[in-house]
Design a protein around this motif. Sequence first.
Motif, PDB file in Angstrom:
ATOM      1  N   HIS A  93       5.944  13.615  -2.024  1.00 46.11           N
ATOM      2  CA  HIS A  93       5.303  12.344  -2.400  1.00 46.11           C
ATOM      3  C   HIS A  93       4.102  12.705  -3.268  1.00 46.11           C
ATOM      4  CE1 HIS A  93       3.465   8.469  -2.338  1.00 46.11           C
ATOM      5  NE2 HIS A  93       4.311   7.974  -1.460  1.00 46.11           N
ATOM      6  N   PRO A  94       4.070  12.232  -4.521  1.00 41.77           N
ATOM      7  CA  PRO A  94       3.069  12.749  -5.471  1.00 41.77           C
ATOM      8  C   PRO A  94       1.704  12.072  -5.426  1.00 41.77           C
ATOM      9  CG  PRO A  94       4.588  11.284  -6.586  1.00 41.77           C
ATOM     10  CD  PRO A  94       5.055  11.354  -5.162  1.00 41.77           C
ATOM     11  N   ALA A  95       1.483  11.119  -4.501  1.00 38.26           N
ATOM     12  CA  ALA A  95       0.247  10.330  -4.532  1.00 38.26           C
ATOM     13  C   ALA A  95      -0.739  10.780  -3.459  1.00 38.26           C
ATOM     14  CB  ALA A  95       0.561   8.846  -4.341  1.00 38.26           C
ATOM     15  N   THR A  96      -2.018  10.764  -3.833  1.00 43.01           N
ATOM     16  CA  THR A  96      -3.117  10.983  -2.893  1.00 43.01           C
ATOM     17  C   THR A  96      -4.111   9.846  -3.064  1.00 43.01           C
ATOM     18  OG1 THR A  96      -2.911  13.393  -2.976  1.00 43.01           O
ATOM     19  CG2 THR A  96      -5.025  12.503  -2.230  1.00 43.01           C
ATOM     20  N   ARG A  97      -4.290   9.051  -2.021  1.00 48.22           N
ATOM     21  CA  ARG A  97      -5.241   7.941  -2.094  1.00 48.22           C
ATOM     22  C   ARG A  97      -6.667   8.460  -1.936  1.00 48.22           C
ATOM     23  NH1 ARG A  97      -2.517   4.187   2.374  1.00 48.22           N
ATOM     24  NH2 ARG A  97      -1.934   6.238   3.141  1.00 48.22           N
ATOM     25  N   VAL A  98      -7.573   7.889  -2.716  1.00 48.93           N
ATOM     26  CA  VAL A  98      -8.959   8.337  -2.724  1.00 48.93           C
ATOM     27  C   VAL A  98      -9.850   7.180  -2.271  1.00 48.93           C
ATOM     28  CG1 VAL A  98     -10.851   9.234  -4.132  1.00 48.93           C
ATOM     29  CG2 VAL A  98      -8.483   9.935  -4.602  1.00 48.93           C
ATOM     30  N   GLY A  99     -10.730   7.432  -1.278  1.00 52.37           N
ATOM     31  CA  GLY A  99     -11.691   6.430  -0.846  1.00 52.37           C
ATOM     32  C   GLY A  99     -11.074   5.332  -0.001  1.00 52.37           C
ATOM     33  N   GLU A 100     -11.806   4.246   0.117  1.00 52.83           N
ATOM     34  CA  GLU A 100     -11.385   3.111   0.919  1.00 52.83           C
ATOM     35  C   GLU A 100     -10.635   2.104   0.062  1.00 52.83           C
ATOM     36  OE1 GLU A 100     -11.755   2.910   4.206  1.00 52.83           O
ATOM     37  OE2 GLU A 100     -12.597   4.932   4.077  1.00 52.83           O
ATOM     38  N   PRO A 101      -9.715   1.343   0.688  1.00 54.49           N
ATOM     39  CA  PRO A 101      -8.960   0.350  -0.097  1.00 54.49           C
ATOM     40  C   PRO A 101      -9.836  -0.813  -0.517  1.00 54.49           C
ATOM     41  CG  PRO A 101      -8.491   0.102   2.221  1.00 54.49           C
ATOM     42  CD  PRO A 101      -9.339   1.341   2.100  1.00 54.49           C
ATOM     43  N   ALA A 102      -9.377  -1.530  -1.518  1.00 59.40           N
ATOM     44  CA  ALA A 102     -10.081  -2.742  -1.923  1.00 59.40           C
ATOM     45  C   ALA A 102     -10.046  -3.746  -0.777  1.00 59.40           C
ATOM     46  CB  ALA A 102      -9.413  -3.333  -3.163  1.00 59.40           C
ATOM     47  N   ALA A 103     -11.066  -4.563  -0.714  1.00 61.11           N
ATOM     48  CA  ALA A 103     -11.182  -5.528   0.390  1.00 61.11           C
ATOM     49  C   ALA A 103     -10.406  -6.792   0.061  1.00 61.11           C
ATOM     50  CB  ALA A 103     -12.657  -5.838   0.658  1.00 61.11           C
ATOM     51  N   TRP A 104      -9.094  -6.690   0.063  1.00 63.14           N
ATOM     52  CA  TRP A 104      -8.268  -7.877  -0.113  1.00 63.14           C
ATOM     53  C   TRP A 104      -7.158  -7.834   0.919  1.00 63.14           C
ATOM     54  CZ3 TRP A 104      -3.454  -6.033  -1.570  1.00 63.14           C
ATOM     55  CH2 TRP A 104      -3.410  -4.852  -2.296  1.00 63.14           C
ATOM     56  N   PRO A 105      -6.682  -8.999   1.355  1.00 67.98           N
ATOM     57  CA  PRO A 105      -5.696  -9.050   2.433  1.00 67.98           C
ATOM     58  C   PRO A 105      -4.433  -8.262   2.089  1.00 67.98           C
ATOM     59  CG  PRO A 105      -6.575 -11.228   1.991  1.00 67.98           C
ATOM     60  CD  PRO A 105      -7.080 -10.339   0.900  1.00 67.98           C
ATOM     61  N   GLY A 106      -3.989  -7.462   3.034  1.00 67.82           N
ATOM     62  CA  GLY A 106      -2.757  -6.711   2.851  1.00 67.82           C
ATOM     63  C   GLY A 106      -2.901  -5.417   2.094  1.00 67.82           C
ATOM     64  N   ALA A 107      -4.117  -5.004   1.766  1.00 71.78           N
ATOM     65  CA  ALA A 107      -4.306  -3.787   0.967  1.00 71.78           C
ATOM     66  C   ALA A 107      -3.710  -2.562   1.654  1.00 71.78           C
ATOM     67  CB  ALA A 107      -5.794  -3.569   0.693  1.00 71.78           C
ATOM     68  N   ALA A 108      -3.897  -2.461   2.950  1.00 73.56           N
ATOM     69  CA  ALA A 108      -3.406  -1.290   3.677  1.00 73.56           C
ATOM     70  C   ALA A 108      -1.888  -1.209   3.677  1.00 73.56           C
ATOM     71  CB  ALA A 108      -3.929  -1.307   5.112  1.00 73.56           C
ATOM     72  N   GLU A 109      -1.221  -2.374   3.566  1.00 66.70           N
ATOM     73  CA  GLU A 109       0.243  -2.398   3.586  1.00 66.70           C
ATOM     74  C   GLU A 109       0.842  -2.160   2.198  1.00 66.70           C
ATOM     75  OE1 GLU A 109      -1.543  -4.999   5.256  1.00 66.70           O
ATOM     76  OE2 GLU A 109      -1.379  -3.604   6.960  1.00 66.70           O
ATOM     77  N   ARG A 110       0.005  -2.080   1.188  1.00 66.46           N
ATOM     78  CA  ARG A 110       0.508  -1.863  -0.180  1.00 66.46           C
ATOM     79  C   ARG A 110      -0.209  -0.650  -0.787  1.00 66.46           C
ATOM     80  NH1 ARG A 110       1.218  -7.859  -2.787  1.00 66.46           N
ATOM     81  NH2 ARG A 110       2.568  -6.688  -4.202  1.00 66.46           N
ATOM     82  N   PRO A 111       0.098   0.545  -0.268  1.00 65.62           N
ATOM     83  CA  PRO A 111      -0.631   1.746  -0.689  1.00 65.62           C
ATOM     84  C   PRO A 111      -0.465   2.071  -2.163  1.00 65.62           C
ATOM     85  CG  PRO A 111       1.311   2.324   0.607  1.00 65.62           C
ATOM     86  CD  PRO A 111       1.140   0.852   0.727  1.00 65.62           C
ATOM     87  N   ASN A 112       0.612   1.584  -2.800  1.00 67.61           N
ATOM     88  CA  ASN A 112       0.791   1.847  -4.226  1.00 67.61           C
ATOM     89  C   ASN A 112      -0.224   1.104  -5.081  1.00 67.61           C
ATOM     90  OD1 ASN A 112       2.321  -0.493  -3.284  1.00 67.61           O
ATOM     91  ND2 ASN A 112       3.103  -0.679  -5.357  1.00 67.61           N
ATOM     92  N   LEU A 113      -0.930   0.124  -4.479  1.00 63.48           N
ATOM     93  CA  LEU A 113      -1.948  -0.631  -5.210  1.00 63.48           C
ATOM     94  C   LEU A 113      -3.364  -0.193  -4.835  1.00 63.48           C
ATOM     95  CD1 LEU A 113      -0.389  -4.219  -5.053  1.00 63.48           C
ATOM     96  CD2 LEU A 113      -0.048  -2.417  -6.760  1.00 63.48           C
ATOM     97  N   TRP A 114      -3.469   0.957  -4.188  1.00 65.71           N
ATOM     98  CA  TRP A 114      -4.784   1.513  -3.825  1.00 65.71           C
ATOM     99  C   TRP A 114      -5.651   1.625  -5.073  1.00 65.71           C
ATOM    100  CZ3 TRP A 114      -5.227   2.414   1.381  1.00 65.71           C
ATOM    101  CH2 TRP A 114      -6.375   3.080   1.836  1.00 65.71           C
ATOM    102  N   PRO A 115      -6.950   1.337  -4.964  1.00 66.65           N
ATOM    103  CA  PRO A 115      -7.809   1.322  -6.162  1.00 66.65           C
ATOM    104  C   PRO A 115      -7.834   2.637  -6.941  1.00 66.65           C
ATOM    105  CG  PRO A 115      -8.931   0.312  -4.306  1.00 66.65           C
ATOM    106  CD  PRO A 115      -7.683   0.919  -3.759  1.00 66.65           C
ATOM    107  N   VAL A 116      -7.936   3.761  -6.227  1.00 61.45           N
ATOM    108  CA  VAL A 116      -7.979   5.061  -6.899  1.00 61.45           C
ATOM    109  C   VAL A 116      -6.919   5.961  -6.264  1.00 61.45           C
ATOM    110  CG1 VAL A 116      -9.366   7.065  -7.534  1.00 61.45           C
ATOM    111  CG2 VAL A 116     -10.460   4.816  -7.339  1.00 61.45           C
TER     112      VAL A 116
END
Length: 346
Positions: A93-116
């Motif tokens: 899996h080529p992705a590494t999430r950086v920092g905290e997710p954006a504060a919008w509903p469902g952010a944790a369930e949509r890791p491909n939309l992580w801010p960084v």
Amino acid sequence: MKAVMIHAANDLRVTEVESPVVGDDDVLIAMAYGGICGSDLSYWKHGASGTAVLRDPLILGHEVSGTVAAIGANIAAEAAASGLEVGSPVTVHPATRVGEPAAWPGAAERPNLWPVVRYFGSAAVTPHEQGGFSTLRRVRLDQVRMLPSGVSLRIGAVVEPLSVALHAVTRAGEVRGRTVLVNGCGPIGSLAIAALKHTGAARVIGADVSTHALSVATAMGADEVVNVGLGERLPSNVDVSIEASGAAAALGGVIDATRPGGVIVQTGNLRAGTIEARIAGIVTKEIDYRGSYRFADEMDTAIRMLAEGLDVSAVITHEFAIDDAEEAFRMATTPEAAKVLLRLDV
């Protein structure tokens, strides 16, 4: 070790770089295959991919497979509990999430939309995230996905783009028993066709301007194909359309082909900036127009589907040794190529 590095636009080199050493918390992978993606080609041709601009030399590649070469001491027990050992065939899996997710509903369930996100072979962040077109690559344990018996390392390099295609299918909603148009039958479109048929779509139509791309689409399971380059007309009243060409000029025809109340999933990357497209039918037909970006959890589903017998081998049209990387990149831009693989272990 050898690595395929881009230094600037039109400056691709196979370079000797320092080999990584496994850390206590890492897995070291001996790379076997890498698939050339459109973003790799964009870095090669333009020194950028979308808004990601090359600033330093970058090892390309995010569609990869290989075998486990070493496992760090701190994670050895956890790896063993999951069946992972030295010699295990894997993809990454080529992705590494950086920092905290954006504060919008469902952010944790949509890791491909992580801010960084740091993504293999990407210049979107600085320092750049080096890719997997190399002899060895060190990764975290949570990035490793074991390939089951019957799924070869060669096919393992297609798991990542198949996951992208599966995400588009997921974004479409229920497709079982539906009629689906896939506009654009490059690797992602053709993989979407295979996934749609595997998931129970009743009728899948592939459309493209390339005769060769349509032959791949047929081999991947398309029930019908339409060569719009020859003036053939798209179907009408399809339930779902997956727009995989990324051509703004194609949107009007895709909207026309989709039934009132239908769904269009935009998975082909539209170019950045202002575009001109005929889209009024989205309003008058109340069409749901949905974006699709990379993938969320579909990699595990992709591997399971391959283990169940999903055959995507037809999408692989060419294979080159790592030393012939530039020739492979040139081939990947030609009409007769779909997915071009690099052999990273020769």
